[in-house]
Motif scaffolding. Structure first.
Motif, mmCIF file in Angstrom:
data_model
loop_
_atom_site.group_PDB
_atom_site.id
_atom_site.type_symbol
_atom_site.label_atom_id
_atom_site.label_comp_id
_atom_site.label_asym_id
_atom_site.label_seq_id
_atom_site.Cartn_x
_atom_site.Cartn_y
_atom_site.Cartn_z
ATOM 1 N N ALA A 285 1.426 6.272 -7.034
ATOM 2 C CA ALA A 285 0.485 7.616 -6.603
ATOM 3 C C ALA A 285 0.998 9.081 -7.076
ATOM 4 O O ALA A 285 0.581 9.544 -7.680
ATOM 5 C CB ALA A 285 -1.059 7.300 -6.383
ATOM 6 N N THR A 286 0.884 9.498 -5.353
ATOM 7 C CA THR A 286 1.337 10.912 -5.218
ATOM 8 C C THR A 286 2.347 11.142 -6.092
ATOM 9 O O THR A 286 2.072 12.533 -6.349
ATOM 10 C CB THR A 286 1.708 10.916 -3.686
ATOM 11 N N VAL B 132 2.525 1.746 -3.636
ATOM 12 C CA VAL B 132 1.284 2.003 -4.115
ATOM 13 C C VAL B 132 0.785 3.419 -3.814
ATOM 14 O O VAL B 132 0.898 4.755 -5.135
ATOM 15 C CB VAL B 132 -0.037 1.298 -4.347
ATOM 16 N N TYR B 133 0.836 4.235 -2.648
ATOM 17 C CA TYR B 133 0.608 5.765 -2.508
ATOM 18 C C TYR B 133 1.460 6.496 -2.485
ATOM 19 O O TYR B 133 1.323 7.414 -3.466
ATOM 20 C CB TYR B 133 0.870 5.495 -0.717
ATOM 21 N N GLU B 134 3.040 6.193 -2.863
ATOM 22 C CA GLU B 134 3.955 7.173 -3.166
ATOM 23 C C GLU B 134 4.149 7.555 -4.425
ATOM 24 O O GLU B 134 4.228 7.970 -5.228
ATOM 25 C CB GLU B 134 5.328 5.755 -2.768
ATOM 26 N N LEU C 191 0.836 -1.539 0.235
ATOM 27 C CA LEU C 191 0.334 0.358 -0.226
ATOM 28 C C LEU C 191 0.817 1.347 0.153
ATOM 29 O O LEU C 191 0.299 2.067 -0.862
ATOM 30 C CB LEU C 191 -1.186 -0.178 1.213
ATOM 31 N N ILE C 192 2.049 1.270 0.699
ATOM 32 C CA ILE C 192 3.196 2.285 1.373
ATOM 33 C C ILE C 192 3.110 2.343 -0.553
ATOM 34 O O ILE C 192 3.121 3.503 -1.093
ATOM 35 C CB ILE C 192 3.763 2.043 1.921
#
Ligand code: HEM
Ligand SMILES: [Cu+2]
Ligand SMILES: [Cu+2]
Lengths: 604, 354
Positions: B23-24, B19-21, B16-17
């Protein structure tokens, strides 16, 4: 920062008497984070508490869904969480099943969708959108949160007592809820439930009164009622509903407390239980139902209206189009609110009420369908020929319109007293109200969180994770609740620990497995949401002042939270909030604090 | 097991982390808060979802239409089924059309930079249309619905109907017949005793000939049956899904329902092609731990068979001198059910294994 070169910030600081944003005393930790009187902080406190309670209630639903799909099978996880007493060998006991159903319903309806939804967004948005420095009374607002908090703690604590928590269903009909002999949960567990709900009512009243006064008295210059965003209209009417109906719940609860503890017989009559004839005669259990549903039905709109208000705002902003039929939307909110007080009898068609009275309730109930239909059609027309930006908030708002329609139409079936005879208290009802109330209100809440997260925390949530969250949740909601109609149409009653005692229900078993599958699938998506939420609070991309190019006043205030909201004087309002893509304008939005240009008419 | 779960949890969290990074960063490089490709993708998904959703709905209808409750066993029930189908056609139409339009608009009008939305704030004509059309449709629904409701709940001639009582208690049903005089004897809840479980007033001349039965009860075909409903302890609800009949049993008051059975149990077995079919009475109001297992079989048969069966039952006055009613001549079937009713989960399971 962004707001420095923001054209909407007023240059000339007039040091009016209301500009208490100017005395800069740094609040300490306690007054800033715990006993805060600032509406933005209180809003975040409500949201965090609601997320905690929501996760709890969702876990409960997974537990009892396991039992429904695979009755009697052993699940170590149940034993781990519920212990040997309530889940010996990993099989949940019937008493625990009813307890979980009860607390799940109570938490979802009251703590997440009433306290959580109104508490978060009425608090955040009312002062910011009407252009006020804070709530009318910051102190009462703080009390409102802390009553809510204590009430949540008591409800949570009731899970750990020896006889288990309240287990008579979230509607706690006496005599079942009045007699510990009838079910163990009606002992200390029910006492705690009643205490917790009484405090909840106090919290709700303090909050609602504050919201009403703030909207009526603290609107900034130019903010007439016909320039209020629909969110504020929805919050205002919701608060009025709460003030009028929650006291009735309180009286119902009070009389029940008397029956339970002081031997009165408001609700009890001619009962023989545990080998003993009780003394109470002359009371009526039906009285409780009248009182309960006099709150209960307005309550479903207390849950739903804020979600609809949030949706109106988001759909208009993200479609870059004015909301269609602004005045009709206000009219239907008012019509729904009024009618919601005269339909409660549709929950009682088979209690032995006079059939003619039943007919009256059929009539009033079906009337509500008209303003509801108007709202749905107006949302859809707002999308037509729009320029739709698909943010996660927008997706949830569109999802809400879908669930509102899908769940609303089955209400027409249930409102028909004749058809309610074989459907009352079956899974058909469970499907109906979960879609129309549960899913719609939760979608509204998620939409609000994604949309106003930058306003609350000054950072953005991840869109990508938001999309995953939305699609999985949307699929799961329909996967869980659509098939449930068919289980109800097969005659399966709600609140059954297992359907195995009846051969006639065997052919619904595979549906129950499918439903539990979707439920688990949906629960996993909520982990993504919780992660996205907390990670973004600390690591999210920094937000700009008006990330969605929105018209309402909350986006004219600086990103950092100021006590008093605006650094100089309060913004003034010159137009309604839905001037999106107005012909003759360069930008596709014109915030409310921009004066009309020469020759421009304020048309809506 | 637990460790595997924790391990998967940590892996998922780490993922998740990532993906998060990722995506941001992508988003961060753009001006808009929502990228155009994201908007386009989600708009397309709306249509995909719409189609998949409708397929799922139709599949549900298809799979389950013949697994729902079988043909109604009473005349009222048949009226209700007609009314239900009528309403279903209307709401089914609304459901499909409105959802389709919603998803269609959502997928069609997605954001394009050079597009401008149409400023269309209101139209009295449109708003009139969708206030008046639903109002007309609802009027039809209300009139038809209330006609059926009034018919079902209209008072009946009690003397010409079979007078019966269904008595609910945690967690069992008892049925009582009016007996020779077809009148149910008076009751007083303080009189409950082992040999008088329904608290009949023995002095009442109408009570002596009443007959109490457990496990299953019989009713004759084609005759109006009126049920008076009572409860001993908490609220229960007498629900007979096959007859489309339901009414709550409320302590401290008497409620009522009535219907005419239209098909015998034997006929229904043939119609449903299920030799084990039985009409069922069950409890449909949460009433405690064994709420889920509070049932009684109902046998609909010819008038003669019904009279024969009823004649074998003891009257109340006969049973007063004999043993408690609850234990009179328990057939094997009944025994099983009665134990299950009070049994805990484990016991139920043992029963089933046998
Ligand atoms: C629009 C928002 C709506 C919400 C939030 C809502 C919510 C609910 C809830 C929570 C229940 C469950 C009560 C229980 O615990 O037994 C319920 C049942 C019911 N709803 Fe709705 N509902 C909505 C719309 C409608 C509409 C449009 C109608 C009719 C036109 C309707 C008619 C009914 C009826 C008659 C019942 C009682 C069914 C029964 O107890 O058998 N509802 N609703
Ligand atoms: Cu209601
Ligand atoms: Cu019962």
């Amino acid at each position: 920062m962004d707001h420095a070169h923001d054209t909407h910030t007023h240059e000339g600081h007039d040091h009016g008497h209301d500009a208490h944003a100017h005395h800069h005393e740094e609040p300490g930790f306690w007054t800033k984070y715990i006993f805060s009187e600032d509406h933005k902080m209180i809003s975040r406190q409500f949201l965090l508490t609601a997320i905690f309670m929501g996760v709890l209630a969702m876990m409960m639903s997974i537990f009892f869904r396991l039992q429904l799909a695979w009755p009697g099978e052993s699940f170590p996880i149940l034993n781990y969480f519920l212990g040997d007493k309530w889940a010996p060998g990993g099989v949940m006991s019937p008493d625990m099943y009813l307890a979980l159903v009860t607390i799940h319903g109570t938490i979802m309806v009251f703590f997440v969708l009433t306290g959580g939804l109104s508490g978060t967004f009425s608090n955040l948005l009312i002062p910011l959108q009407v252009g006020a420095r804070d709530m009318a009374s910051g102190f009462l607002n703080m009390l409102s949160y802390w009553f809510f908090f204590i009430s949540s703690v008591i409800m949570f604590a009731s899970l750990f007592i020896e006889d288990g928590p309240a287990s008579a269903g979230w509607t706690i009909y006496p005599p079942l809820s009045a007699l510990p002999q009838a079910i163990p949960g009606s002992g200390l567990g029910m006492t705690l439930w009643l205490v917790s709900m009484s405090l909840f009512v106090v919290s709700s009243l303090l909050g609602s009164l504050n919201y009403i006064v703030t909207v009526i008295n603290l609107r900034t210059k130019g903010m007439t009622f016909t320039r209020l965003p629909l969110t504020v209209w929805a919050f205002l009417v919701t608060a009025i509903l709460g003030v009028l109906s929650f006291p009735v719940l309180f009286s119902a609860v009070l009389l029940l407390i008397f029956d339970r503890s002081f031997g009165t017989s408001f609700y009890l009559s001619d009962i023989f239980i545990s080998g003993q004839a009780l003394e109470q005669t002359g009371g009526s259990p039906i009285l409780f139902q009248h009182l309960f549903w006099f709150l209960g039905h307005p309550e479903v709109y207390i849950v739903l209206l804020p979600a609809l208000g949030i949706t109106s705002e988001i759909i208009a902003t993200m479609s870059r189009k004015p909301i269609f039929g602004y005045r009709a939307m206000i009219g239907s909110i008012l019509a729904i609110a009024f009618l919601s007080f005269i339909v409660w009898g549709h929950h009682m068609f088979v209690t032995g009420m006079n059939p003619f009275l039943g007919s009256v309730f059929v009539f009033t109930t079906l009337l509500i369908a008209i303003p509801s239909a108007v709202k749905a059609f107006n949302y859809i027309t707002t999308l037509w020929k729009g320029n739709l930006i698909m943010s996660p908030a927008m997706l949830f708002a569109i999802g809400l319109v879908s669930t509102f329609v899908t769940g609303g139409v089955t209400g027409i079936i249930l409102a028909d007293s004749a058809l309610d005879i074989p459907l009352h208290d079956t899974y058909f009802v469970v499907a109906h109200f979960h879609i129309v109330m549960g899913a719609s209100a939760i979608f509204g809440m998620f939409a609000g969180v994604y949309h106003w997260f930058p306003r609350m925390f000054g950072r953005m949530m991840s869109n990508k994770l938001g999309y995953v969250h939305f699609w999985v949740t949307f699929i799961a909601v329909y996967g869980v609740f659509f098939p449930m109609h068919f289980i109800g149409l097969s005659g399966v009653p709600r609140r059954y620990y297992s359907n195995e005692a009846f051969a006639m229900f065997d052919n619904t078993h595979d549906l129950n497995v499918i439903i539990t599958g979707f439920a688990i699938f949906g629960a996993i998506a909520q982990v993504v949401f919780v992660f996205n939420f907390f990670f973004s609070v600390y690591k999210g991309k920094r937000a700009t002042q008006n990330p969605w190019n929105s018209n309402t006043l909350e986006w004219t205030a600086p990103v950092e939270h100021l006590h008093g909201n605006w650094p100089g004087s309060l913004p003034e309002v010159y137009r309604w909030p839905y001037d999106y893509s107005k012909p003759g304008k360069d930008e596709d939005f014109v915030p409310q604090n921009i004066p009309l240009s020469p020759g421009e008419v304020e048309n809506h | 097991m637990i460790y595997i779960v924790i391990l998967i949890g940590i892996l998922a969290f780490w993922q998740l982390i990532k993906v998060y990074e990722y995506a941001t960063i992508i988003n961060g490089s753009k001006e808009e808060t929502v990228s155009e490709s994201d908007t386009r993708f989600n708009a397309k998904m709306m249509m995909v979802f719409c189609v998949a959703f409708f397929v799922f709905c139709i599949w549900n209808f298809w799979m389950y239409q013949d697994k729902l409750l079988p043909h109604a066993g009473s005349e009222n029930g048949e009226d209700l089924d007609l009314l239900f189908n009528f309403n279903m056609v209307i709401i089914g139409f609304v459901f499909f059309v409105v959802n389709a339009v919603l998803f269609y608009f959502a997928s069609k009008y997605y954001y394009r930079k050079d597009n401008k939305a149409t400023f269309f704030a209101h139209s009295s004509k449109l708003e009139m249309i969708w206030t008046i059309v639903p109002a007309i449709v609802l009027t039809v629904i209300i009139i038809y619905g209330l006609k059926v409701w009034n018919h079902i709940t209209a008072p009946i001639n009690e003397k010409e109907s079979i007078q019966m009582e269904l008595y609910a208690q945690q967690f069992a049903w008892t049925a009582r017949y009016g007996g020779k005089d077809n009148v149910l004897g008076k009751t007083n809840y303080r009189l409950i005793a082992d040999n008088n479980p329904l608290a009949l007033v023995a002095e009442d001349p109408n009570a002596g000939d009443d007959k109490l039965v457990k496990g299953e009860f019989h009713i004759p075909i084609g005759k109006m049956v009126q049920f008076k409903l009572r409860s001993r302890d908490v609220i229960h609800s007498a629900f007979m899904p096959h007859f489309r009949a339901q009414m709550n049993c409320v302590p401290g008051m008497e409620t009522e329902m009535h219907f005419v059975p239209k098909y015998t149990t034997a006929q229904m077995r043939e119609m449903t092609k299920n030799p084990k079919f039985n009409y069922i009475l069950l409890c449909n109001k949460i009433c405690g731990a064994a709420h889920y297992n509070m049932q009684m079989d109902i046998i609909v048969e010819s008038k003669e068979d019904y009279n024969k069966w009823l004649a074998t039952k003891k009257t109340f006055s006969e049973s007063l001198t004999a043993e408690p009613v609850a234990t009179t001549e328990p057939a094997k079937e009944e025994m099983k059910k009665d134990t299950a009713i009070t049994a805990t989960v484990e016991e139920v399971k043992v029963e089933e294994k046998k």
